[in-house]
Motif scaffolding. Structure first.
Motif, short mmCIF file in Angstrom:
data_model
loop_
_atom_site.label_atom_id
_atom_site.label_comp_id
_atom_site.label_asym_id
_atom_site.label_seq_id
_atom_site.Cartn_x
_atom_site.Cartn_y
_atom_site.Cartn_z
N ASN A 100 -22.50 19.81 -26.62
CA ASN A 100 -22.24 19.18 -27.90
C ASN A 100 -21.96 17.69 -27.79
OD1 ASN A 100 -22.48 21.69 -29.04
ND2 ASN A 100 -20.29 22.10 -29.00
N SER A 101 -21.68 17.19 -26.61
CA SER A 101 -21.29 15.79 -26.49
C SER A 101 -22.32 15.01 -25.67
CB SER A 101 -19.92 15.69 -25.82
OG SER A 101 -19.97 16.25 -24.54
N ALA A 102 -22.23 13.68 -25.80
CA ALA A 102 -23.15 12.80 -25.09
C ALA A 102 -22.76 12.71 -23.62
CB ALA A 102 -23.11 11.42 -25.72
N ASP A 103 -23.70 12.29 -22.78
CA ASP A 103 -23.43 12.16 -21.36
C ASP A 103 -22.70 10.86 -21.03
OD1 ASP A 103 -24.55 14.58 -20.73
OD2 ASP A 103 -26.55 13.74 -20.38
N GLU A 104 -22.86 9.85 -21.88
CA GLU A 104 -22.17 8.59 -21.62
C GLU A 104 -21.84 7.89 -22.93
OE1 GLU A 104 -25.73 5.43 -20.72
OE2 GLU A 104 -24.94 6.59 -19.05
N LEU A 105 -20.88 6.98 -22.82
CA LEU A 105 -20.39 6.23 -23.97
C LEU A 105 -20.44 4.75 -23.61
CD1 LEU A 105 -18.58 6.07 -26.64
CD2 LEU A 105 -16.67 6.09 -25.07
N VAL A 106 -21.02 3.95 -24.49
CA VAL A 106 -21.05 2.51 -24.29
C VAL A 106 -20.17 1.89 -25.35
CG1 VAL A 106 -22.51 0.46 -24.23
CG2 VAL A 106 -23.40 2.64 -23.40
N ALA A 107 -19.19 1.07 -24.92
CA ALA A 107 -18.25 0.47 -25.86
C ALA A 107 -17.76 -0.86 -25.31
CB ALA A 107 -17.08 1.41 -26.11
N LYS A 108 -17.11 -1.64 -26.20
CA LYS A 108 -16.52 -2.93 -25.80
C LYS A 108 -15.03 -2.75 -25.60
CE LYS A 108 -19.70 -6.26 -27.60
NZ LYS A 108 -19.86 -7.49 -26.88
N VAL A 109 -14.49 -3.45 -24.63
CA VAL A 109 -13.07 -3.41 -24.34
C VAL A 109 -12.35 -4.34 -25.31
CG1 VAL A 109 -11.33 -3.90 -22.57
CG2 VAL A 109 -13.53 -2.91 -21.92
N VAL A 127 -6.75 -4.70 -22.39
CA VAL A 127 -6.54 -4.18 -21.04
C VAL A 127 -5.08 -4.42 -20.67
CG1 VAL A 127 -7.20 -4.36 -18.61
CG2 VAL A 127 -8.92 -4.71 -20.38
N LYS A 128 -4.38 -3.33 -20.33
CA LYS A 128 -2.99 -3.42 -19.85
C LYS A 128 -2.95 -2.88 -18.43
CE LYS A 128 -0.71 -1.00 -22.84
NZ LYS A 128 0.34 -0.39 -23.67
N GLU A 129 -1.89 -3.23 -17.73
CA GLU A 129 -1.72 -2.72 -16.38
C GLU A 129 -0.47 -1.86 -16.35
OE1 GLU A 129 -1.27 -4.59 -11.96
OE2 GLU A 129 -2.74 -5.50 -13.30
N ALA A 130 -0.60 -0.64 -15.83
CA ALA A 130 0.52 0.29 -15.70
C ALA A 130 1.40 -0.14 -14.53
CB ALA A 130 -0.01 1.70 -15.50
N PRO A 131 2.59 0.42 -14.40
CA PRO A 131 3.50 0.00 -13.34
C PRO A 131 2.94 0.09 -11.92
CG PRO A 131 4.67 1.35 -14.92
CD PRO A 131 3.23 1.36 -15.32
N TYR A 132 2.08 1.04 -11.64
CA TYR A 132 1.54 1.17 -10.29
C TYR A 132 0.18 0.51 -10.14
CZ TYR A 132 5.34 4.35 -9.28
OH TYR A 132 6.59 4.89 -9.09
N GLY A 133 -0.21 -0.31 -11.08
CA GLY A 133 -1.45 -1.07 -10.95
C GLY A 133 -2.66 -0.46 -11.61
N GLU A 142 -7.51 1.45 -7.40
CA GLU A 142 -8.51 0.56 -6.81
C GLU A 142 -8.59 -0.72 -7.63
OE1 GLU A 142 -10.45 3.57 -8.13
OE2 GLU A 142 -9.44 4.74 -6.59
N SER A 143 -8.99 -1.77 -6.96
CA SER A 143 -9.13 -3.05 -7.64
C SER A 143 -10.36 -3.03 -8.53
CB SER A 143 -9.26 -4.16 -6.58
OG SER A 143 -9.56 -5.38 -7.20
N PHE A 144 -10.19 -3.41 -9.79
CA PHE A 144 -11.29 -3.46 -10.74
C PHE A 144 -10.96 -4.53 -11.77
CE2 PHE A 144 -13.99 -1.88 -14.22
CZ PHE A 144 -15.16 -1.64 -13.53
N ILE A 145 -11.81 -5.54 -11.87
CA ILE A 145 -11.55 -6.65 -12.78
C ILE A 145 -12.23 -6.36 -14.11
CG2 ILE A 145 -11.87 -9.10 -13.16
CD1 ILE A 145 -11.91 -9.39 -10.08
N LEU A 146 -11.42 -6.35 -15.17
CA LEU A 146 -11.92 -6.04 -16.50
C LEU A 146 -11.18 -6.92 -17.51
CD1 LEU A 146 -13.92 -3.94 -17.66
CD2 LEU A 146 -11.98 -2.45 -18.06
N LYS A 147 -11.91 -7.48 -18.45
CA LYS A 147 -11.31 -8.35 -19.47
C LYS A 147 -11.68 -7.85 -20.86
CE LYS A 147 -13.62 -11.74 -17.84
NZ LYS A 147 -14.31 -12.98 -17.61
N SER A 148 -10.96 -8.31 -21.86
CA SER A 148 -11.31 -8.00 -23.24
C SER A 148 -12.68 -8.59 -23.54
CB SER A 148 -10.29 -8.60 -24.20
OG SER A 148 -9.06 -7.96 -24.04
N GLY A 149 -13.49 -7.83 -24.27
CA GLY A 149 -14.83 -8.28 -24.62
C GLY A 149 -15.90 -7.79 -23.67
N ASP A 150 -15.52 -7.25 -22.50
CA ASP A 150 -16.50 -6.69 -21.57
C ASP A 150 -17.09 -5.41 -22.15
OD1 ASP A 150 -16.09 -8.70 -19.74
OD2 ASP A 150 -14.78 -7.51 -18.44
N THR A 151 -18.36 -5.19 -21.90
CA THR A 151 -19.01 -3.94 -22.31
C THR A 151 -18.93 -2.98 -21.14
OG1 THR A 151 -20.51 -5.16 -23.74
CG2 THR A 151 -21.12 -2.91 -23.18
#
Length: 180
Positions: A107-116, A119-125, A143-152
């Motif tokens: 019933n659901s799609a295999d992937e979702l494309v959206a804009k951020v 982005v917040k960071e939790a206490p453990y990163g 894991e290290s992953f760089i993500l900003k508002s406006g990224d797709t």
């Protein structure tokens, strides 16, 4: 005389009690017949039935008796509706057991494309990502992953009903879990 009475009574009790313990009502021939069954589950049922003093095929007789009981219940109008609906609900649950995830995937799609949007960071990163459609996703692991508002981003299904998030156009992905 008393010093001979106690040992004599113990000997008498053991000679009477040992055969009673050894023969505790278990049919040895039935146990041997159970040992010939190759299916582990049926062999265990057979042993249980023998020890309980029931016939070896008691499980089959019980299921046949239940089938007859269901027909009797259908003749009683007051009791038939609640029991019949409960029985059909139980049968429906049994039919769908293990297929819940497959139905969700159909019933659901295999992937979702959206804009951020945030982005917040939790206490453990871990990253807590809010998308433009209102969904909130949380990173599993740190894991290290760089993500900003406006990224797709593209969120796709992975194995064992988990999800992977990656920036559109990049190969690196992180495992995420939907929180809202």
């Amino acid at each position: 005389m008393n010093k001979y009475l106690v040992p004599a009574s113990l000997i008498l009790l053991t000679t009477v009690a040992v055969p009673a313990i050894a023969n505790n009502g278990v049919n040895v021939q039935a146990l041997k017949a159970c040992s010939m069954i190759e299916n582990d589950f049926r062999r265990l049922l057979c042993y249980d039935n023998v020890v309980a003093g029931e016939p070896i095929d008691a499980q089959r007789q019980k299921s046949k008796g239940e089938g007859k009981g269901k027909n009797k219940e259908k003749n009683l109008p007051e009791q038939a509706a609640p029991r019949a609906s409960a029985a059909t609900a139980a049968e429906h649950k049994a039919d769908d057991f293990g297929l819940e995830h497959k139905q969700i995937e159909e019933n659901s799609a295999d992937e979702l494309v959206a804009k951020v949007t945030k982005v917040k960071e939790a206490p453990y990163g871990e990253l807590i990502i809010t998308l433009d459609n209102g969904q909130v996703w949380r990173q599993q692991g740190a894991e290290s992953f760089i993500l900003k508002s406006g990224d797709t981003v593209v969120i796709s299904r992975a194995m064992f009903n988990s999800f992977l998030l990656k920036k559109q156009g990049l190969n690196k992905s992180i495992r995420v879990k939907r929180t809202d």
